[in-house]
Design an enzyme around this catalytic site. Structure first.
Site, PDB file in Angstrom:
ATOM      1  N   HIS A  62       1.040  -1.269  -0.143  1.00 34.63           N
ATOM      2  CA  HIS A  62      -0.150   0.009  -0.145  1.00 34.63           C
ATOM      3  C   HIS A  62       0.745   1.171  -0.101  1.00 34.63           C
ATOM      4  CE1 HIS A  62      -3.879   2.223   1.118  1.00 34.63           C
ATOM      5  NE2 HIS A  62      -3.077   2.900   1.337  1.00 34.63           N
ATOM      6  N   HIS A  64       0.917   5.396  -2.171  1.00 31.99           N
ATOM      7  CA  HIS A  64       0.338   6.333  -2.942  1.00 31.99           C
ATOM      8  C   HIS A  64       1.366   7.275  -3.340  1.00 31.99           C
ATOM      9  CE1 HIS A  64      -3.775   6.108  -0.745  1.00 31.99           C
ATOM     10  NE2 HIS A  64      -2.970   5.783   0.318  1.00 31.99           N
ATOM     11  N   GLU A 142      -8.327   3.906  -7.978  1.00 28.82           N
ATOM     12  CA  GLU A 142      -9.081   4.176  -6.702  1.00 28.82           C
ATOM     13  C   GLU A 142     -10.232   5.096  -7.309  1.00 28.82           C
ATOM     14  OE1 GLU A 142      -7.752   5.760  -2.565  1.00 28.82           O
ATOM     15  OE2 GLU A 142      -7.861   7.524  -3.944  1.00 28.82           O
ATOM     16  N   SER A 146     -18.798  10.476  -2.679  1.00 24.27           N
ATOM     17  CA  SER A 146     -20.053  10.243  -2.076  1.00 24.27           C
ATOM     18  C   SER A 146     -21.184  11.262  -2.472  1.00 24.27           C
ATOM     19  CB  SER A 146     -19.609  10.429  -0.588  1.00 24.27           C
ATOM     20  OG  SER A 146     -19.333  11.708  -0.340  1.00 24.27           O
ATOM     21  N   HIS A 181     -11.859   4.234  -2.053  1.00 21.06           N
ATOM     22  CA  HIS A 181     -11.201   5.037  -1.075  1.00 21.06           C
ATOM     23  C   HIS A 181     -11.502   4.852   0.391  1.00 21.06           C
ATOM     24  CE1 HIS A 181     -10.554   8.792   1.216  1.00 21.06           C
ATOM     25  NE2 HIS A 181      -9.325   8.755   0.504  1.00 21.06           N
ATOM     26  N   HIS A 208      -9.416   1.447   2.053  1.00 16.96           N
ATOM     27  CA  HIS A 208      -9.123   2.139   3.556  1.00 16.96           C
ATOM     28  C   HIS A 208     -10.132   1.704   4.368  1.00 16.96           C
ATOM     29  CE1 HIS A 208      -6.572   4.945   1.018  1.00 16.96           C
ATOM     30  NE2 HIS A 208      -5.809   4.812   1.896  1.00 16.96           N
ATOM     31  N   GLU A 211      -9.862   4.074   9.569  1.00 15.22           N
ATOM     32  CA  GLU A 211      -8.514   4.406  10.006  1.00 15.22           C
ATOM     33  C   GLU A 211      -8.704   5.389  11.242  1.00 15.22           C
ATOM     34  OE1 GLU A 211      -7.165   6.623   6.545  1.00 15.22           O
ATOM     35  OE2 GLU A 211      -5.153   7.166   7.498  1.00 15.22           O
ATOM     36  N   ASP A 310       1.919   2.982   3.316  1.00 13.27           N
ATOM     37  CA  ASP A 310       1.162   4.054   2.891  1.00 13.27           C
ATOM     38  C   ASP A 310       2.076   5.240   2.090  1.00 13.27           C
ATOM     39  OD1 ASP A 310      -1.183   5.595   2.644  1.00 13.27           O
ATOM     40  OD2 ASP A 310      -1.558   5.579   4.799  1.00 13.27           O
TER      41      ASP A 310
HETATM   42  C1  BEZ Z   1     -15.935  12.361  -1.067  1.00 13.78           C
HETATM   43  O1  BEZ Z   1     -16.184  12.189  -2.300  1.00 13.78           O
HETATM   44  O2  BEZ Z   1     -17.128  12.086  -0.188  1.00 13.78           O
HETATM   45  C2  BEZ Z   1     -14.576  12.699  -0.423  1.00 13.78           C
HETATM   46  C3  BEZ Z   1     -13.776  13.047  -1.140  1.00 13.78           C
HETATM   47  C4  BEZ Z   1     -12.500  12.958  -0.544  1.00 13.78           C
HETATM   48  C5  BEZ Z   1     -12.241  12.847   0.843  1.00 13.78           C
HETATM   49  C6  BEZ Z   1     -13.366  12.678   1.686  1.00 13.78           C
HETATM   50  C7  BEZ Z   1     -14.564  12.464   1.214  1.00 13.78           C
HETATM   51 FE   FE2 Z   2      -3.556   5.041   2.125  1.00  9.95          FE
END
Ligand code: BEZ
Ligand code: FE2
Length: 412
Positions: A62, A64, A142, A146, A181, A208, A211, A310
């Site tokens: 893992h 980035h 990735e 949301s 993500h 993830h 965390e 990470d």
């Molecule tokens: C989201 O798209 O909800 C999001 C993107 C980056 C960090 C946290 C949330």
């Molecule tokens: Fe990570």
């Protein structure tokens, strides 16, 4: 056909002395030095030198790379302050991260013995450098998003990136894969679509998971520090999923969950029963104020775990030796020698099993990926070798990937 020997060779049966390996691209035979020499009398033998140990290539599951430009720019100590800062500085950091910088970081991983890594890719920016790197790369595209208003566009972009990673040539040693993500940042509708894709194309999955304490509170009760964060950046006020709904979506597809620091006994039990594994990044967890993963519980539940670095957005190096040294210090009540032994296992055979790649063990039939290290002096016993290896190794002496010698830089 080539032969290689070292004072000690780390095999699935333990550390062997007076042993040797015959290999071309794959490992042909592992046996006593005498028998190997008899079996292959015409092949040249290479010896790693005094106090040398031959390990399978190490695997960092893992990382980035796109955030490699960070050194001092991000606020450490508290997860939400860090995440706020990442959002604020993301464009600057990405802008400063060019191919040359990522190539340097890949080379640093190589010189610390990492022959395979799992690249978590947000934008696909590191695909070219991964393809030209000597290492094997599991390329985790990735998925994030949301807010229902944007998820279709973000999903379309994710599909394009996935396709690009699927179209690489076999010699580039890229394995396309999918990363989710996190539970708080991926809408369940696209989450299910992506997992369906992973099942259909038999792609590795990573996510993830739990965390920070703030993540747990947000998913459980829609409150805590994530509430103002989502209101400020995404104009939303409620979590899109629950912990159980999120976990349930991965049923029947073994997944590599990163962090899991805030997972309860029941949730860890769930991971165990469903064959999932954990990427454990203790320095990242410490720097972001997330706490300590109780690896004693993880081991008791027989959940496969891998030590991983990470990215440099939450760490100060991509060396697995730095990470394992920190792991020994963070888990300070664990028996020292046995912890060191399981850490070495975690970044070799366990990580290979998690990735489903034919690497991670010095055994006939495996890819000839191995690294030579040299201790500064003789170990007092075979069972002390993992600990002394972790304490004393900064750079490896030799690296072989698919039987090709990649670096040979004398370090002592
Ligand atoms: C989201 O798209 O909800 C999001 C993107 C980056 C960090 C946290 C949330
Ligand atoms: Fe990570």
């Amino acid at each position: 056909m080539k032969l290689i020997t070292a004072d000690y060779i780390y095999t699935p049966q333990g550390f062997k002395e007076n042993y040797a390996i015959a290999f071309d691209e794959t490992i042909i035979a592992v046996d006593s030095l005498k028998l190997i020499m008899e079996q292959f009398p015409d092949a040249t033998l290479h010896y790693g030198g005094e106090f040398s140990i031959l390990y399978p290539g190490f695997i960092n599951t893992h990382v980035h790379l796109e955030f490699s430009a960070n050194t001092t720019s991000l606020q450490y100590g508290n997860f939400m302050e860090w995440l706020d800062c990442v959002i604020e500085k993301r464009n600057d950091l990405l802008g400063q991260c060019d191919n040359q910088l990522m190539e340097n970081k890949i080379n640093e991983m190589l010189s610390s013995g990492i022959t395979t890594f799992g690249a978590i890719s947000s934008f696909g920016a590191e695909l070219e450098v991964c393809a030209t790197s000597p290492q094997r790369v599991v390329f985790f595209n990735e998925l994030i998003g949301s807010n229902p208003a944007y998820v279709d566009t973000l999903y379309g972009d994710f599909l394009e990136r996935l396709k690009s990673s699927q179209n690489r040539k076999p010699h580039e040693k890229i394995t396309p894969a999918i990363a989710i993500h996190s539970p708080y940042s991926v809408h369940p509708i696209v989450l299910k679509k992506a997992i369906g894709l992973a099942k259909e194309h038999r792609l590795l999955l990573s996510a993830h998971f739990l965390e920070s304490q703030a993540e747990r509170e947000w998913l459980e009760s829609g409150s805590g520090d994530f509430k103002p964060f989502f209101e400020k950046f995404f104009k939303t006020s409620f979590p899109v999923t629950t912990i159980n709904e999120f976990l349930g979506a991965f049923e029947n597809h073994q997944t590599h969950f990163t962090h899991c620091v805030q997972a309860t006994q029941n949730e860890l039990q769930y991971l165990s029963h469903h064959g999932h594994s954990i990427a454990h990044c203790p320095r990242s967890n410490r720097l972001l104020g997330c706490g300590r993963l109780e690896i004693e519980r993880v081991e008791r539940l027989e959940i496969p775990f891998c030590i991983a670095t990470d990215g440099l957005s939450s760490n100060y190096s991509l060396s697995l030796f730095d990470e394992m040294r920190a792991t020994l210090m963070i888990h300070d009540t664990q028996p020292l020698q046995s912890l060191a032994t399981s850490l070495i296992q975690s970044v070799t055979s366990t990580a290979a099993d998690v990735f489903g790649l034919n690497i991670g063990k010095i055994e006939a039939g495996k890819e000839a990926d191995f690294v030579m290290i040299r201790l500064p002096n003789a170990p007092i016993s075979l069972s002390d070798i993992p600990l002394q290896t972790i304490l004393h190794t900064k750079k490896v002496c030799e690296v072989y990937i698919g039987g090709q010698k990649i670096i040979a830089s004398p370090t002592f």
